[in-house]
Enzyme design. Structure first.
Site, PDB file in Angstrom:
ATOM      1  N   ARG A 194     -18.203  37.932  39.522  1.00 25.05           N
ATOM      2  CA  ARG A 194     -19.298  38.146  39.150  1.00 25.05           C
ATOM      3  C   ARG A 194     -19.279  38.830  37.696  1.00 25.05           C
ATOM      4  O   ARG A 194     -18.739  39.857  37.823  1.00 25.05           O
ATOM      5  CB  ARG A 194     -20.229  38.734  39.999  1.00 25.05           C
ATOM      6  CG  ARG A 194     -21.623  39.260  39.522  1.00 25.05           C
ATOM      7  CD  ARG A 194     -22.478  40.085  40.523  1.00 25.05           C
ATOM      8  NE  ARG A 194     -22.880  39.317  41.570  1.00 25.05           N
ATOM      9  CZ  ARG A 194     -23.273  40.206  42.753  1.00 25.05           C
ATOM     10  NH1 ARG A 194     -23.537  41.454  42.485  1.00 25.05           N
ATOM     11  NH2 ARG A 194     -23.890  39.544  43.637  1.00 25.05           N
ATOM     12  N   SER A 248     -28.323  32.109  47.219  1.00 24.59           N
ATOM     13  CA  SER A 248     -28.774  33.333  47.883  1.00 24.59           C
ATOM     14  C   SER A 248     -30.353  32.977  48.187  1.00 24.59           C
ATOM     15  O   SER A 248     -31.090  32.380  47.558  1.00 24.59           O
ATOM     16  CB  SER A 248     -28.684  34.169  46.672  1.00 24.59           C
ATOM     17  OG  SER A 248     -27.771  34.663  46.390  1.00 24.59           O
ATOM     18  N   LYS A 291     -27.332  46.418  43.075  1.00 28.76           N
ATOM     19  CA  LYS A 291     -28.196  45.486  42.872  1.00 28.76           C
ATOM     20  C   LYS A 291     -29.614  46.183  43.010  1.00 28.76           C
ATOM     21  O   LYS A 291     -30.293  45.798  44.019  1.00 28.76           O
ATOM     22  CB  LYS A 291     -28.081  43.972  43.411  1.00 28.76           C
ATOM     23  CG  LYS A 291     -28.737  43.165  42.701  1.00 28.76           C
ATOM     24  CD  LYS A 291     -28.116  41.687  42.964  1.00 28.76           C
ATOM     25  CE  LYS A 291     -28.942  40.512  42.542  1.00 28.76           C
ATOM     26  NZ  LYS A 291     -28.657  39.357  42.653  1.00 28.76           N
TER      27      LYS A 291
END
Length: 213
Positions: free
Chosen positions: A42, A111, A140
């Site tokens: 990521r 997701s 996050k």
């Protein structure tokens, strides 16, 4: 390629926030030695060429340890570097569009937070689902919470593997026992650890216990 449930057991999601004494590839290799079963790269800050070169290095490492390598969000780069798959969120490219671009040979992770989203992703060709945040997470900040009951309903509704994500560490992983998940996706409990390899060994053992293996 179809997703093997055992590859979801301990799914590492990179975060360069903890890069310091070690480079990100060095951290990832420590995680691989410790037993992670899947790696997602990521990157939100790197320019495209640096991202591409890093992806090639990560792919090499994952091949060495026979672990699937996925790219977060960047479908074009995932195809270009020959990754094993790509993972997208609800605000990224539509899962059906991603599947049409990557074909049947690459893994597609999506997701989700609801049964409706889960079923839509499965119908669009997702190979596995990431569900969260199942606990509060510092990596996050905008992640919405998903209750363990909602997680249980999602697992019961789909035929594809499900991995839980969000604030998961050694102290709470066993709270997910009985939800039906096939494993956990972990960020800070791996890459923020003082000893990444040892942390992964402990997380792997707990994840196996959680799923009853």
């Amino acid at each position: 390629m179809r997703c093997q449930r055992e590859n979801m057991l301990l799914y590492a999601v990179t975060d360069r926030a903890w890069v310091g004494k070690q480079s990100l590839p060095e951290q990832v290799e420590c995680a691989l030695r410790g037993g992670v079963t899947c790696v997602q790269l990521r990157e939100k800050q790197l320019d495209e060429q640096a991202f591409f070169q890093e992806a090639l290095e990560m792919k090499r490492l994952c091949r060495k340890y026979h672990v699937p390598f996925l790219i977060d969000d960047n479908v074009e780069l995932a195809i270009r570097c020959g990754a094993d798959g790509v993972h997208v969120g609800q605000s990224d490219m539509n899962a059906g569009k991603v599947r049409s671009l990557i074909g049947d040979g690459m893994l597609l992770g999506v997701s989700v937070q609801t049964v409706e989203q889960a079923l839509a992703a499965q119908d669009a060709g997702a190979d596995y689902l990431g569900v969260g945040a199942v606990f509060a997470t510092s990596t996050k900040q905008d992640a919405e919470a998903v209750s363990h009951e909602a997680l249980r309903r999602i697992c019961a509704a789909v035929q594809i593997p499900v991995v839980a994500i969000g604030g998961i560490g050694q102290g709470n992983i066993l709270e997910l026992s009985g939800t039906g998940v096939d494993g956990v996706a972990v960020v800070s409990a791996i890459f923020g650890a003082e000893d990444i390899e040892s942390s992964c060994r402990a997380l792997s053992a707990l994840s196996r216990k959680m799923v009853g293996k």
